[in-house]
Structure formats: C-alpha cells, structure tokens
Design a protein around this motif. Sequence first.
Motif, PDB file in Angstrom:
ATOM      1  N   MET A  33       9.560  16.577 -18.902  1.00 47.09           N
ATOM      2  CA  MET A  33       8.768  16.004 -19.967  1.00 47.09           C
ATOM      3  C   MET A  33       7.428  16.724 -20.019  1.00 47.09           C
ATOM      4  N   ILE A  34       7.019  17.085 -21.228  1.00 52.81           N
ATOM      5  CA  ILE A  34       5.707  17.678 -21.450  1.00 52.81           C
ATOM      6  C   ILE A  34       4.907  16.742 -22.339  1.00 52.81           C
ATOM      7  N   VAL A  35       3.669  16.510 -21.989  1.00 50.02           N
ATOM      8  CA  VAL A  35       2.778  15.690 -22.813  1.00 50.02           C
ATOM      9  C   VAL A  35       1.750  16.614 -23.456  1.00 50.02           C
ATOM     10  N   ASP A  36       1.704  16.571 -24.774  1.00 49.03           N
ATOM     11  CA  ASP A  36       0.694  17.324 -25.515  1.00 49.03           C
ATOM     12  C   ASP A  36      -0.482  16.408 -25.825  1.00 49.03           C
ATOM     13  N   VAL A  37      -1.680  16.979 -25.754  1.00 46.13           N
ATOM     14  CA  VAL A  37      -2.898  16.248 -26.063  1.00 46.13           C
ATOM     15  C   VAL A  37      -3.499  16.825 -27.336  1.00 46.13           C
ATOM     16  N   ASP A  38      -3.817  15.958 -28.273  1.00 43.58           N
ATOM     17  CA  ASP A  38      -4.579  16.360 -29.454  1.00 43.58           C
ATOM     18  C   ASP A  38      -6.048  16.237 -29.053  1.00 43.58           C
ATOM     19  N   TRP A  39      -6.618  17.344 -28.613  1.00 40.63           N
ATOM     20  CA  TRP A  39      -7.971  17.336 -28.050  1.00 40.63           C
ATOM     21  C   TRP A  39      -9.021  16.908 -29.075  1.00 40.63           C
ATOM     22  N   ASP A  40      -8.774  17.184 -30.345  1.00 39.99           N
ATOM     23  CA  ASP A  40      -9.719  16.766 -31.380  1.00 39.99           C
ATOM     24  C   ASP A  40      -9.683  15.260 -31.600  1.00 39.99           C
ATOM     25  N   ARG A  41      -8.547  14.653 -31.354  1.00 40.83           N
ATOM     26  CA  ARG A  41      -8.383  13.220 -31.569  1.00 40.83           C
ATOM     27  C   ARG A  41      -8.840  12.387 -30.367  1.00 40.83           C
ATOM     28  N   CYS A  42      -8.733  12.942 -29.153  1.00 40.09           N
ATOM     29  CA  CYS A  42      -9.078  12.196 -27.941  1.00 40.09           C
ATOM     30  C   CYS A  42     -10.540  11.773 -27.965  1.00 40.09           C
TER      31      CYS A  42
ATOM     32  N   TYR B 196      -1.188  18.588 -16.055  1.00 39.97           N
ATOM     33  CA  TYR B 196       0.051  19.316 -16.362  1.00 39.97           C
ATOM     34  C   TYR B 196       0.041  19.811 -17.808  1.00 39.97           C
ATOM     35  N   ASP B 197      -1.121  20.180 -18.310  1.00 42.88           N
ATOM     36  CA  ASP B 197      -1.253  20.650 -19.688  1.00 42.88           C
ATOM     37  C   ASP B 197      -0.336  21.848 -19.930  1.00 42.88           C
ATOM     38  N   GLY B 198       0.621  21.686 -20.840  1.00 41.27           N
ATOM     39  CA  GLY B 198       1.553  22.758 -21.159  1.00 41.27           C
ATOM     40  C   GLY B 198       2.686  22.933 -20.166  1.00 41.27           C
ATOM     41  N   ALA B 199       2.761  22.060 -19.177  1.00 39.30           N
ATOM     42  CA  ALA B 199       3.791  22.164 -18.143  1.00 39.30           C
ATOM     43  C   ALA B 199       4.526  20.835 -18.020  1.00 39.30           C
TER      44      ALA B 199
ATOM     45  N   VAL C  91      -5.839   5.990 -29.817  1.00 39.02           N
ATOM     46  CA  VAL C  91      -6.048   6.891 -30.956  1.00 39.02           C
ATOM     47  C   VAL C  91      -4.881   7.862 -31.146  1.00 39.02           C
ATOM     48  N   ALA C  92      -3.774   7.597 -30.452  1.00 41.81           N
ATOM     49  CA  ALA C  92      -2.554   8.410 -30.550  1.00 41.81           C
ATOM     50  C   ALA C  92      -2.833   9.898 -30.318  1.00 41.81           C
ATOM     51  N   ALA C  93      -3.643  10.187 -29.299  1.00 44.08           N
ATOM     52  CA  ALA C  93      -3.973  11.572 -28.965  1.00 44.08           C
ATOM     53  C   ALA C  93      -2.938  12.210 -28.042  1.00 44.08           C
ATOM     54  N   LEU C  94      -2.031  11.418 -27.521  1.00 42.57           N
ATOM     55  CA  LEU C  94      -1.002  11.921 -26.599  1.00 42.57           C
ATOM     56  C   LEU C  94       0.357  11.837 -27.269  1.00 42.57           C
ATOM     57  N   ARG C  95       1.162  12.871 -27.029  1.00 42.75           N
ATOM     58  CA  ARG C  95       2.501  12.883 -27.605  1.00 42.75           C
ATOM     59  C   ARG C  95       3.455  13.519 -26.615  1.00 42.75           C
ATOM     60  N   GLU C  96       4.595  12.890 -26.446  1.00 39.07           N
ATOM     61  CA  GLU C  96       5.649  13.474 -25.612  1.00 39.07           C
ATOM     62  C   GLU C  96       6.372  14.532 -26.424  1.00 39.07           C
ATOM     63  N   ARG C  97       6.454  15.729 -25.868  1.00 38.33           N
ATOM     64  CA  ARG C  97       7.160  16.810 -26.532  1.00 38.33           C
ATOM     65  C   ARG C  97       8.657  16.646 -26.310  1.00 38.33           C
ATOM     66  N   ALA C  98       9.398  16.773 -27.377  1.00 37.29           N
ATOM     67  CA  ALA C  98      10.871  16.599 -27.304  1.00 37.29           C
ATOM     68  C   ALA C  98      11.527  17.789 -26.648  1.00 37.29           C
TER      69      ALA C  98
END
Length: 65
Positions: free
Chosen positions: A1-10, A36-39, A58-65
């Motif tokens: 599982m990878i978690v992406d962060v929307d840094w502008d939204r956080c 684990y940014d990008g990993a 603020v929905a700044a985190l998203r699980e990458r499929a």
Amino acid sequence: MIVDVDWDRCEGHGICAEQAPEVFSLDDEGELHHAYDGADVPDELVPGARSAVSVCPVAALRERA
C-alpha cells in the motif's frame, strides 16, 4: 500500500500522526513528515495508515490503488 499526500491540501491537523505515528509525524513547525512517501507502507503498519487516510479532515491523504 502506498499513501499519497496532497501537500497543498494538508493543514497539519496531526490526526494522521495519532492514527499511524510510525508512518506520519509533525515537526515543531507543524509540517507533516511521511516516513514512506512514495514507497510501500510495511504490512504491519497498513491498518494504521488506512485509518489515517480515512480520518484526515481535509482529505489530504489517499491510498494509491
């Protein structure tokens, strides 16, 4: 599982760090750090990371499929 962060939204609420402190942390200025940014998040930390994604106000985190 990878978690992406929307840094502008956080906004640095830190709820993710409460849910998954091995994955997310805030520094003294309130800036988010993602261990684990990008990993892939290690399997044993996935439940906490998923919880962090689901509670971000603020929905700044998203699980990458």
